[in-house]
Design a protein around this motif. Structure first.
Motif, PDB file in Angstrom:
ATOM      1  N   SER A 127      -1.398 -12.620  -6.632  1.00 10.90           N
ATOM      2  CA  SER A 127      -0.609 -13.756  -6.156  1.00 10.90           C
ATOM      3  C   SER A 127       0.154 -13.444  -4.868  1.00 10.90           C
ATOM      4  O   SER A 127       0.633 -14.354  -4.199  1.00 10.90           O
ATOM      5  CB  SER A 127       0.381 -14.200  -7.237  1.00 10.90           C
ATOM      6  OG  SER A 127       1.315 -13.169  -7.517  1.00 10.90           O
ATOM      7  N   ALA A 128       0.263 -12.159  -4.517  1.00 13.86           N
ATOM      8  CA  ALA A 128       0.955 -11.787  -3.276  1.00 13.86           C
ATOM      9  C   ALA A 128       0.136 -12.134  -2.040  1.00 13.86           C
ATOM     10  O   ALA A 128       0.659 -12.096  -0.921  1.00 13.86           O
ATOM     11  CB  ALA A 128       1.277 -10.293  -3.281  1.00 13.86           C
ATOM     12  N   GLY A 129      -1.144 -12.471  -2.217  1.00 18.25           N
ATOM     13  CA  GLY A 129      -1.967 -12.855  -1.074  1.00 18.25           C
ATOM     14  C   GLY A 129      -2.276 -11.684  -0.156  1.00 18.25           C
ATOM     15  O   GLY A 129      -2.444 -10.548  -0.600  1.00 18.25           O
ATOM     16  N   LYS A 130      -2.328 -11.963   1.139  1.00 18.05           N
ATOM     17  CA  LYS A 130      -2.614 -10.911   2.109  1.00 18.05           C
ATOM     18  C   LYS A 130      -1.407  -9.979   2.234  1.00 18.05           C
ATOM     19  O   LYS A 130      -0.309 -10.434   2.546  1.00 18.05           O
ATOM     20  CB  LYS A 130      -2.937 -11.516   3.483  1.00 18.05           C
ATOM     21  CG  LYS A 130      -4.199 -12.351   3.529  1.00 18.05           C
ATOM     22  CD  LYS A 130      -4.389 -12.945   4.921  1.00 18.05           C
ATOM     23  CE  LYS A 130      -5.601 -13.860   4.972  1.00 18.05           C
ATOM     24  NZ  LYS A 130      -5.737 -14.504   6.305  1.00 18.05           N
ATOM     25  N   LEU A 131      -1.645  -8.696   1.985  1.00 21.23           N
ATOM     26  CA  LEU A 131      -0.568  -7.711   2.036  1.00 21.23           C
ATOM     27  C   LEU A 131      -0.624  -6.905   3.331  1.00 21.23           C
ATOM     28  O   LEU A 131      -1.701  -6.485   3.765  1.00 21.23           O
ATOM     29  CB  LEU A 131      -0.687  -6.715   0.876  1.00 21.23           C
ATOM     30  CG  LEU A 131      -0.275  -7.139  -0.525  1.00 21.23           C
ATOM     31  CD1 LEU A 131      -0.461  -5.968  -1.481  1.00 21.23           C
ATOM     32  CD2 LEU A 131       1.169  -7.617  -0.554  1.00 21.23           C
ATOM     33  N   LEU A 132       0.540  -6.672   3.915  1.00 19.84           N
ATOM     34  CA  LEU A 132       0.708  -5.671   4.957  1.00 19.84           C
ATOM     35  C   LEU A 132       1.595  -4.587   4.357  1.00 19.84           C
ATOM     36  O   LEU A 132       2.720  -4.870   3.941  1.00 19.84           O
ATOM     37  CB  LEU A 132       1.367  -6.261   6.204  1.00 19.84           C
ATOM     38  CG  LEU A 132       1.718  -5.264   7.316  1.00 19.84           C
ATOM     39  CD1 LEU A 132       0.464  -4.622   7.897  1.00 19.84           C
ATOM     40  CD2 LEU A 132       2.546  -5.934   8.412  1.00 19.84           C
ATOM     41  N   VAL A 133       1.083  -3.364   4.270  1.00 21.95           N
ATOM     42  CA  VAL A 133       1.793  -2.270   3.617  1.00 21.95           C
ATOM     43  C   VAL A 133       2.126  -1.193   4.641  1.00 21.95           C
ATOM     44  O   VAL A 133       1.233  -0.694   5.343  1.00 21.95           O
ATOM     45  CB  VAL A 133       0.962  -1.664   2.469  1.00 21.95           C
ATOM     46  CG1 VAL A 133       1.710  -0.506   1.800  1.00 21.95           C
ATOM     47  CG2 VAL A 133       0.620  -2.734   1.429  1.00 21.95           C
ATOM     48  N   LEU A 134       3.394  -0.832   4.729  1.00 15.77           N
ATOM     49  CA  LEU A 134       3.878   0.210   5.637  1.00 15.77           C
ATOM     50  C   LEU A 134       4.430   1.358   4.806  1.00 15.77           C
ATOM     51  O   LEU A 134       5.216   1.139   3.876  1.00 15.77           O
ATOM     52  CB  LEU A 134       4.980  -0.342   6.547  1.00 15.77           C
ATOM     53  CG  LEU A 134       4.662  -1.609   7.348  1.00 15.77           C
ATOM     54  CD1 LEU A 134       5.920  -2.109   8.057  1.00 15.77           C
ATOM     55  CD2 LEU A 134       3.560  -1.343   8.362  1.00 15.77           C
ATOM     56  N   ASP A 135       4.038   2.576   5.144  1.00 20.58           N
ATOM     57  CA  ASP A 135       4.497   3.749   4.410  1.00 20.58           C
ATOM     58  C   ASP A 135       4.886   4.837   5.414  1.00 20.58           C
ATOM     59  O   ASP A 135       4.049   5.281   6.211  1.00 20.58           O
ATOM     60  CB  ASP A 135       3.389   4.266   3.481  1.00 20.58           C
ATOM     61  CG  ASP A 135       3.793   5.535   2.767  1.00 20.58           C
ATOM     62  OD1 ASP A 135       4.705   5.495   1.930  1.00 20.58           O
ATOM     63  OD2 ASP A 135       3.187   6.590   3.048  1.00 20.58           O
ATOM     64  N   ILE A 136       6.159   5.261   5.380  1.00 16.71           N
ATOM     65  CA  ILE A 136       6.634   6.322   6.275  1.00 16.71           C
ATOM     66  C   ILE A 136       6.844   7.583   5.464  1.00 16.71           C
ATOM     67  O   ILE A 136       7.725   7.643   4.605  1.00 16.71           O
ATOM     68  CB  ILE A 136       7.965   5.932   6.961  1.00 16.71           C
ATOM     69  CG1 ILE A 136       7.812   4.634   7.746  1.00 16.71           C
ATOM     70  CG2 ILE A 136       8.424   7.061   7.889  1.00 16.71           C
ATOM     71  CD1 ILE A 136       9.129   4.086   8.268  1.00 16.71           C
ATOM     72  N   GLY A 137       6.032   8.595   5.704  1.00 23.67           N
ATOM     73  CA  GLY A 137       6.185   9.873   5.043  1.00 23.67           C
ATOM     74  C   GLY A 137       6.885  10.872   5.946  1.00 23.67           C
ATOM     75  O   GLY A 137       7.451  10.530   6.977  1.00 23.67           O
TER      76      GLY A 137
END
Length: 316
Positions: A127-137
């Protein structure tokens, strides 16, 4: 089954023990971590020095013992940016294998982005649709975008908070000229990748994972971790833009006194904030939601997805 996931990251070596079976949410049973900050222990040639390798071997050995003590049937061990990019990566991996018996799988940056995206997709659902995921390690920034469980676009950039702090921000507090130079460097690098994502259309939901995003959300007013996983936590670009100048003027000790900021990560918080601010600005993100799941959970989910059918039936 009880699984251990051993994550040799740029900041920490983290063993997460979970009880898991196909179709169910992995239940955390035990956490064992040590902060090595390998991204800050690289010598001028980009190799992990002898002290860092010794500490890594000892820490992996301790984690393996903890996994055995907790009854893990299998340990999924992997390494990310700090080991992947080290000039002596093969030597480091060989020492770990020879002295502990652990064969670390080195994930590529794109694999990191894809597995983190999978974890975020499973957490938020279709249901979240199109996701843009950012991850800073500690060593890199991962970006993933898509509608399905496999992202349509995924990239990794060498903009981890630990790596950038060690290379660009030697002062305490840092020199404003150094902060400005790092800001330009980060934004120029991110800008080169933005087109690959924007051509796919705007996302329906933007997600941030990792401790850097959690700490930034906390100092801008998000709920404490003690309030549980299911409390919604968001980070707005406006609030972050107000905090970046404040963080720039603070000493590491002062940053460490902020709510939700650990002493070991306080030194990296400014670099992480500059990356987060730059990414949110250049991708046109006004607000993102913090996802409790990230790379480790993605590794677990992918492992469960690939269990042989007969084994999955037996476990169920």
């Amino acid at each position: 089954m009880r699984l251990g996931v051993l994550d040799v990251g740029s900041n920490t070596v983290h063993l997460l023990v979970v009880d898991a079976h196909p179709g169910a949410r992995p239940q955390p049973a035990h956490s064992h971590k040590a902060e090595l900050r390998l991204a800050e222990l690289l010598d001028p040639e980009g190799s992990i020095g002898p002290e860092g390798v010794d500490r890594l071997v000892a820490t992996v050995g301790d984690a393996l013992q903890a996994a055995e003590d907790k009854g893990c049937e299998d340990v999924l061990a992997f390494a990310t940016s700090a080991v992947r990019d080290a000039g002596n990566a093969d030597e480091v991996l060989a020492r770990v294998r020879d002295e502990t018996g652990v064969a670390l799988a080195v994930l590529s940056g794109e694999e990191e982005a894809r597995l983190t995206f999978l974890a975020a997709r499973r957490w938020f659902g279709w249901s979240a649709g199109k996701l843009l995921v950012l991850d800073i390690g500690g060593g890199s920034l991962e970006v993933g975008y898509g509608m399905d469980e496999e992202p349509d676009a995924a990239v990794s950039l060498p903009f981890g908070a630990g790596r950038l702090t060690a290379a660009w921000l030697p002062g305490d507090p840092p020199d404003p000229t150094d902060v400005r130079a790092l800001r330009r460097h980060v934004r120029a690098g991110i800008a080169r990748t933005v087109g690959e994502f924007t051509r796919l259309g705007p996302p329906d939901h933007v997600v941030g994972t990792s401790k850097t995003f959690r700490q930034l959300a906390r100092i801008t007013g998000a709920a404490r971790s003690a309030e549980g996983l299911y409390v919604q936590r968001v980070l707005s670009r406006k609030a972050l833009e107000e905090w970046v100048p404040k963080l720039s003027a603070m000493t590491v000790e002062r940053r460490g006194s902020l709510p939700g900021v650990t002493e070991g990560r306080a030194g990296q918080l400014l670099a992480g904030a500059l990356v987060a601010e730059g990414a949110m600005d250049l991708f046109g993100v006004e607000e993102l939601e913090i996802c409790p799941w990230a790379l480790r959970e993605g590794v677990i989910l992918r492992r469960l997805d690939h269990l042989p059918a007969q084994q999955a039936v037996a476990l169920a």
